[in-house]
Design an enzyme around this catalytic site. Structure first.
Site, short mmCIF file in Angstrom:
data_model
loop_
_atom_site.label_atom_id
_atom_site.label_comp_id
_atom_site.label_asym_id
_atom_site.label_seq_id
_atom_site.Cartn_x
_atom_site.Cartn_y
_atom_site.Cartn_z
N VAL A 26 33.84 34.36 127.10
CA VAL A 26 32.86 35.42 127.39
C VAL A 26 33.12 36.08 128.75
O VAL A 26 32.52 37.10 129.05
CB VAL A 26 31.39 34.92 127.33
CG1 VAL A 26 31.01 34.56 125.91
CG2 VAL A 26 31.15 33.74 128.26
N GLY A 27 33.98 35.52 129.58
CA GLY A 27 34.28 36.18 130.85
C GLY A 27 34.76 35.23 131.91
O GLY A 27 34.87 34.02 131.69
N MET A 28 35.07 35.81 133.06
CA MET A 28 35.51 35.02 134.21
C MET A 28 34.37 34.94 135.21
O MET A 28 33.79 35.96 135.57
CB MET A 28 36.72 35.67 134.88
CG MET A 28 38.00 35.59 134.09
SD MET A 28 38.61 33.90 133.84
CE MET A 28 39.15 33.50 135.50
N ALA A 30 33.11 33.32 139.15
CA ALA A 30 33.72 33.41 140.48
C ALA A 30 34.94 32.50 140.59
O ALA A 30 35.94 32.86 141.20
CB ALA A 30 32.69 33.05 141.54
N GLY A 32 36.26 30.42 137.77
CA GLY A 32 36.77 29.84 136.54
C GLY A 32 36.37 30.62 135.30
O GLY A 32 35.56 31.54 135.35
N VAL A 34 34.67 31.29 131.64
CA VAL A 34 33.40 30.93 131.00
C VAL A 34 33.52 31.17 129.50
O VAL A 34 33.99 32.22 129.06
CB VAL A 34 32.23 31.76 131.57
CG1 VAL A 34 30.91 31.35 130.92
CG2 VAL A 34 32.14 31.61 133.08
N LYS A 49 31.35 26.68 131.76
CA LYS A 49 32.21 27.23 132.82
C LYS A 49 33.19 26.16 133.27
O LYS A 49 32.80 25.06 133.63
CB LYS A 49 31.33 27.69 133.99
CG LYS A 49 32.09 28.17 135.22
CD LYS A 49 31.09 28.63 136.27
CE LYS A 49 31.72 28.86 137.62
NZ LYS A 49 30.71 29.24 138.62
N ASP A 141 25.41 36.79 147.25
CA ASP A 141 26.33 37.56 146.40
C ASP A 141 25.59 38.17 145.22
O ASP A 141 26.09 38.20 144.11
CB ASP A 141 27.46 36.65 145.91
CG ASP A 141 28.62 37.44 145.31
OD1 ASP A 141 28.85 38.58 145.76
OD2 ASP A 141 29.29 36.94 144.40
#
EC number: 2.7.11.24
Length: 359
Positions: A26-28, A30, A32, A34, A49, A141
């Protein structure tokens, strides 16, 4: 002993317990990759993650330990909830949390948001920040991609990998530039919870306008764009700048007056503009606090002072100044994971006992 299975995702080996199936990228995050997965124990969809090689350096070990401790400590409806954590035989760490369908960045790039959604999302962001700040934690952040949302419009703040202690001497430079508070750019010396309020203000403005408020190409350009709207920083803010180079740069800028935000956001609710004015203030000491913002008239449809909890105890930052070897961080991390599973097991047992008594 847990049984581990391996799967290849985007050329990355996921080595997870057999409790989790149907892995999909589903994505990266910060630090690693996911994936979504199905939790066989609960039948719920979860996010897994992978934090690669957390024990490769002392710095990475400490950062991973910090995120783990924070995820364990922060328990709130508007903060992502840790549901499982384990270290694989290959010594990668896997963090399992609830899965939410999208994030605010994706929503903002797909369509304009209606007023009631903007209000509700901002309310939940500030409700989460009130809790986080009361725990003695600064996110540092905050940006639209770190704000997860499900189909019921429930919102959760995630990615505490960069979070730090509330400390008047806080240093460094962190958050994505568009959402970064001016005191981080100006001083590199000290900042506090107010940086998150600035970031939330930038996100609020982006929800109102449909595009980033301060899309700087670099630090210098970023600061220049901010002053075009908010004017030159007041003298007492300039006086806090420690770096000679930064001071010279700020003093070299043309004097600018603060522009009324209503001129920039012509179609926005006047109450929205008034709250935004309180969030986007150069002087962090004069910026509105999360708890105060929740009581603002703009958020009146959602504000409930009896249901905006603070943390029961401050987060323990005693480890944060420690300069320890990898092996020590590793022992501490395993200890935290064991503690998490013991607390979890005890809670489940207590719930089972209560059900038995009730039955």
């Amino acid at each position: 002993m847990a049984e581990f299975v391996r799967a290849q995702i985007f050329g990355t080996t996921f080595e997870i317990t057999s409790r989790y199936t149907d892995l999909q990228p589903v994505g990266m995050g910060a630090f690693g990759l996911v994936c979504s997965a199905k939790d066989q124990l609960t039948s719920q969809a979860v996010a897994v993650k992978k934090i690669m090689k957390p024990f490769s350096t002392p710095v990475l070990s400490k950062r991973t330990y910090r995120e783990l401790k924070l995820l364990k400590h922060l328990r709130h409806e508007n903060i992502i909830c840790l549901s499982d954590i384990f270290i694989s035989p290959l010594e990668d760490m896997y963090v399992v949390t609830e899965l939410l369908g999208t994030d605010l960045h994706r929503l903002l790039t797909s369509r304009p948001l209606e007023k009631q959604f903007i209000q509700y999302f901002l309310y939940q962001i500030l409700r989460g920040l009130k809790y986080v700040h009361s725990a003695g934690v600064v996110h540092r952040d905050l940006k639209p991609s770190n704000i997860l949302i499900n189909e019921n419009c429930d919102l959760k703040i995630c990615d505490f990998g960069l979070a730090r202690i509330q400390d008047p001497q806080m240093t460094g430079y962190v958050s994505t530039r568009y959402y970064r508070a001016p005191e981080i750019m100006l001083t590199w010396q000290k900042y506090d919870v107010e940086v998150d309020i600035w970031s939330a203000g930038c996100i609020f403005a982006e929800m109102l306008e449909g595009k980033p408020l301060f899309p700087g190409k670099d630090h210098v350009n970023q600061f220049s764009i901010i002053t075009e709207l908010l004017g030159t920083p007041p003298d007492d803010v300039i006086a806090t700048i420690c770096s000679e180079n930064t001071l010279r740069f700020v003093q070299s800028l043309p004097k600018r007056e603060r522009q009324p935000l209503k001129n920039k956001f012509k179609n926005a609710d006047p109450q929205a503009i008034e709250l935004l004015e309180r969030m986007l203030v150069f002087d962090p000491r004069k910026r509105v606090k999360a708890g105060e913002a929740l009581a603002d008239p703009y958020l009146a449809p959602y504000h409930d002072p009896t249901d905006e909890p603070e943390a029961q105890e401050k987060f323990d930052w005693s480890f944060n100044d420690a300069d320890l070897p990898v092996d020590t961080w590793k022992i501490m991390m395993y200890s935290e994971i064991l503690d998490f599973h013991n607390v979890d097991a005890n809670a489940e047992q207590a719930a089972h006992n209560n059900d038995t008594v009730a039955g």
